[in-house]
Enzyme design. Structure first.
Site, PDB file in Angstrom:
ATOM      1  N   GLY A   1       6.270   5.128  14.835  1.00 51.17           N
ATOM      2  CA  GLY A   1       6.143   5.256  13.376  1.00 51.17           C
ATOM      3  C   GLY A   1       5.749   6.645  12.904  1.00 51.17           C
ATOM      4  O   GLY A   1       6.324   7.184  11.966  1.00 51.17           O
TER       5      GLY A   1
ATOM      6  N   GLU B   1      -0.217  -3.837  22.986  1.00 52.21           N
ATOM      7  CA  GLU B   1       0.550  -2.654  23.405  1.00 52.21           C
ATOM      8  C   GLU B   1      -0.116  -1.966  24.589  1.00 52.21           C
ATOM      9  O   GLU B   1      -1.343  -1.953  24.646  1.00 52.21           O
ATOM     10  CB  GLU B   1       0.575  -1.618  22.257  1.00 52.21           C
ATOM     11  CG  GLU B   1       1.437  -1.998  21.117  1.00 52.21           C
ATOM     12  CD  GLU B   1       1.425  -0.943  20.009  1.00 52.21           C
ATOM     13  OE1 GLU B   1       1.734  -1.296  18.880  1.00 52.21           O
ATOM     14  OE2 GLU B   1       1.099   0.225  20.281  1.00 52.21           O
TER      15      GLU B   1
ATOM     16  N   ARG C   1       1.600  -3.631  12.479  1.00 50.92           N
ATOM     17  CA  ARG C   1       0.867  -3.954  13.702  1.00 50.92           C
ATOM     18  C   ARG C   1       1.408  -5.240  14.300  1.00 50.92           C
ATOM     19  O   ARG C   1       1.750  -6.181  13.569  1.00 50.92           O
ATOM     20  CB  ARG C   1      -0.624  -4.162  13.407  1.00 50.92           C
ATOM     21  CG  ARG C   1      -1.424  -2.890  13.206  1.00 50.92           C
ATOM     22  CD  ARG C   1      -1.558  -2.054  14.476  1.00 50.92           C
ATOM     23  NE  ARG C   1      -2.342  -0.858  14.253  1.00 50.92           N
ATOM     24  CZ  ARG C   1      -1.846   0.324  13.883  1.00 50.92           C
ATOM     25  NH1 ARG C   1      -0.547   0.463  13.717  1.00 50.92           N
ATOM     26  NH2 ARG C   1      -2.640   1.363  13.717  1.00 50.92           N
TER      27      ARG C   1
ATOM     28  N   ARG D   1      -2.724  -8.242  -1.982  1.00 48.82           N
ATOM     29  CA  ARG D   1      -3.953  -8.930  -2.414  1.00 48.82           C
ATOM     30  C   ARG D   1      -4.043  -8.951  -3.939  1.00 48.82           C
ATOM     31  O   ARG D   1      -4.439  -9.910  -4.543  1.00 48.82           O
ATOM     32  CB  ARG D   1      -5.180  -8.213  -1.838  1.00 48.82           C
ATOM     33  CG  ARG D   1      -5.699  -8.888  -0.596  1.00 48.82           C
ATOM     34  CD  ARG D   1      -6.802  -8.087  -0.003  1.00 48.82           C
ATOM     35  NE  ARG D   1      -6.421  -6.672   0.059  1.00 48.82           N
ATOM     36  CZ  ARG D   1      -7.188  -5.708   0.537  1.00 48.82           C
ATOM     37  NH1 ARG D   1      -8.364  -5.984   0.997  1.00 48.82           N
ATOM     38  NH2 ARG D   1      -6.777  -4.452   0.573  1.00 48.82           N
TER      39      ARG D   1
ATOM     40  N   HIS E   1       6.424   2.176  19.385  1.00 44.84           N
ATOM     41  CA  HIS E   1       5.408   2.705  18.456  1.00 44.84           C
ATOM     42  C   HIS E   1       5.651   4.179  18.082  1.00 44.84           C
ATOM     43  O   HIS E   1       4.856   5.060  18.402  1.00 44.84           O
ATOM     44  CB  HIS E   1       3.989   2.516  19.019  1.00 44.84           C
ATOM     45  CG  HIS E   1       2.947   2.441  17.934  1.00 44.84           C
ATOM     46  ND1 HIS E   1       1.837   1.648  18.010  1.00 44.84           N
ATOM     47  CD2 HIS E   1       2.868   3.057  16.731  1.00 44.84           C
ATOM     48  CE1 HIS E   1       1.110   1.782  16.905  1.00 44.84           C
ATOM     49  NE2 HIS E   1       1.728   2.641  16.110  1.00 44.84           N
TER      50      HIS E   1
ATOM     51  N   GLY F   1       0.857  -1.187   0.000  1.00 50.02           N
ATOM     52  CA  GLY F   1       0.000   0.000   0.000  1.00 50.02           C
ATOM     53  C   GLY F   1       0.894   1.238   0.000  1.00 50.02           C
ATOM     54  O   GLY F   1       2.056   1.186  -0.409  1.00 50.02           O
ATOM     55  N   ARG F   2       0.338   2.325   0.495  1.00 46.50           N
ATOM     56  CA  ARG F   2       1.103   3.587   0.470  1.00 46.50           C
ATOM     57  C   ARG F   2       2.429   3.449   1.200  1.00 46.50           C
ATOM     58  O   ARG F   2       3.479   3.870   0.711  1.00 46.50           O
ATOM     59  CB  ARG F   2       0.303   4.704   1.153  1.00 46.50           C
ATOM     60  CG  ARG F   2      -0.974   5.061   0.483  1.00 46.50           C
ATOM     61  CD  ARG F   2      -1.679   6.123   1.321  1.00 46.50           C
ATOM     62  NE  ARG F   2      -3.056   6.265   0.950  1.00 46.50           N
ATOM     63  CZ  ARG F   2      -4.041   5.494   1.402  1.00 46.50           C
ATOM     64  NH1 ARG F   2      -3.796   4.515   2.264  1.00 46.50           N
ATOM     65  NH2 ARG F   2      -5.275   5.699   1.015  1.00 46.50           N
ATOM     66  N   ILE F   3       2.385   2.846   2.399  1.00 48.20           N
ATOM     67  CA  ILE F   3       3.618   2.770   3.198  1.00 48.20           C
ATOM     68  C   ILE F   3       4.593   1.763   2.585  1.00 48.20           C
ATOM     69  O   ILE F   3       5.791   2.046   2.464  1.00 48.20           O
ATOM     70  CB  ILE F   3       3.295   2.453   4.678  1.00 48.20           C
ATOM     71  CG1 ILE F   3       2.469   3.615   5.274  1.00 48.20           C
ATOM     72  CG2 ILE F   3       4.582   2.231   5.492  1.00 48.20           C
ATOM     73  CD1 ILE F   3       1.903   3.367   6.658  1.00 48.20           C
TER      74      ILE F   3
END
Ligand code: GLV
Length: 318
Positions: A286, A266, A237, A177, A284, A155-157
């Site tokens: 990011g 978390e 995640r 996918r 976390h 995806g974007r990331i």
């Protein structure tokens, strides 16, 4: 009359000011992490909730929310913390904050892969205990440049990670996918199945969203597809990885090192991770730059604003 918004976590000052201009808001001055019941009670008779990644909003919580709640604007790109199906059934719109954190998160993913592969944690330990001397075989890591990078979730990331990895002259492979257009693929090699991707990956970057389908997608079986000594990074995640299987792979050498920023349950961290040396842990971070956090909360605010002006918010996910 201003709409009433329940804000679950303390935001940066500028974001709280903007929200106050537009809405009647209840802010969380002490930044306490609310339990589900506190969110249910606190948001009674409110029109919307601005939530954060640290708020699990399950189907059960949604069923108990006041019927006045019409939107949950999650201040994160991921929305695995919210049962979006239950929300839809109750007529609650859910939004996320894509785009604005892509670069910050991709930057961290590179840090995780580098930190893990070049033994940054052990290096830091040796430096701070003054327990080192330069030697030919001291803390030899695995070089990232010129290797094959497998990206799980393009995806974007994932694509932003690929862009950065090209500067390391990495060969980019991915599983998604569906196959991307040549323009979005930008030279990356598509693998229809995960097994084929894992077999190719000398470095593996986990970038898929957390969904029921991706829960524990990286498990004992799928880890067995990797070659020995693969480096893995996870800025997506914790739920995507079966921690026990990963710990076993880190101990056996199947995984050379693991860099991770996200955890199952978390802020708790699996205690075995804390005992391992071939690991690079971050809490976390990011999206943790000021600019990015401003943009995320402004984007969540814009989604609320659009929704209450009768327009479809640009980031509706359900
Ligand atoms: C952070 O983890 C996000 O999903 O935005």
């Amino acid at each position: 009359m201003k709409k009433k918004i329940f804000v679950t976590r303390r935001l940066l000052k500028e974001n709280e000011e903007k929200l106050k201009e537009l809405f009647e808001v209840t802010l969380n001055k002490d930044d306490k992490i609310y339990k589900p019941q506190e969110i249910i009670d606190g948001s009674k008779n409110f029109d919307g909730i601005l939530s954060s990644v640290s708020d699990p909003i399950s189907a059960d919580t949604i069923s108990k929310l006041s019927s006045s709640i019409k939107i949950i604007a999650n201040g994160a790109v991921g929305f695995g913390n919210i049962d979006i199906k239950a929300a839809k059934e109750k007529g609650i719109t859910v939004t996320n904050t894509p785009d604005v954190l892509t670069d910050a998160t991709a930057d961290i993913q590179i840090l995780l892969l580098l930190g893990a592969s070049r033994k940054a944690y052990e290096g830091r330990l040796a430096a701070e205990t003054q327990n080192w001397k330069w030697s030919w075989d001291f803390l030899l890591g695995k070089q990232m440049s010129n290797k094959k990078l497998g990206i799980l979730g393009m995806g974007r990331i994932g694509r932003a990670v690929a862009k950065r990895a090209k500067a390391f002259n990495m060969e980019i492979h991915y599983h998604n996918r569906s196959k991307l257009s040549p323009e979005l693929e930008d030279g990356a090699i598509y693998h229809k199945d995960l097994k084929s991707l894992f077999k190719q990956s000398e470095f593996l970057s986990i970038n898929c969203p957390a969904t029921p389908e991706t829960t524990k997608l990286v498990n004992k079986e799928t880890l067995s597809y990797l070659e020995e000594n693969t480096v893995v990074g996870n800025a997506a995640r914790g739920d995507i990885v079966d921690d026990d299987a990963m710990i076993e792979a880190l101990k056996s050498g199947k995984v050379f090192a693991y860099g991770l920023d996200v955890y199952n349950g978390e802020p708790k961290i699996h205690p075995e991770y804390l005992k391992l040396k071939n690991i690079f842990l971050l809490p976390h971070l990011g999206s943790a730059t000021k600019r990015t956090r401003w943009d995320m909360a402004f984007r969540a605010t814009k989604n609320l604003e659009d929704f209450f002006s009768g327009n479809k918010p640009q980031d509706q996910v359900n």
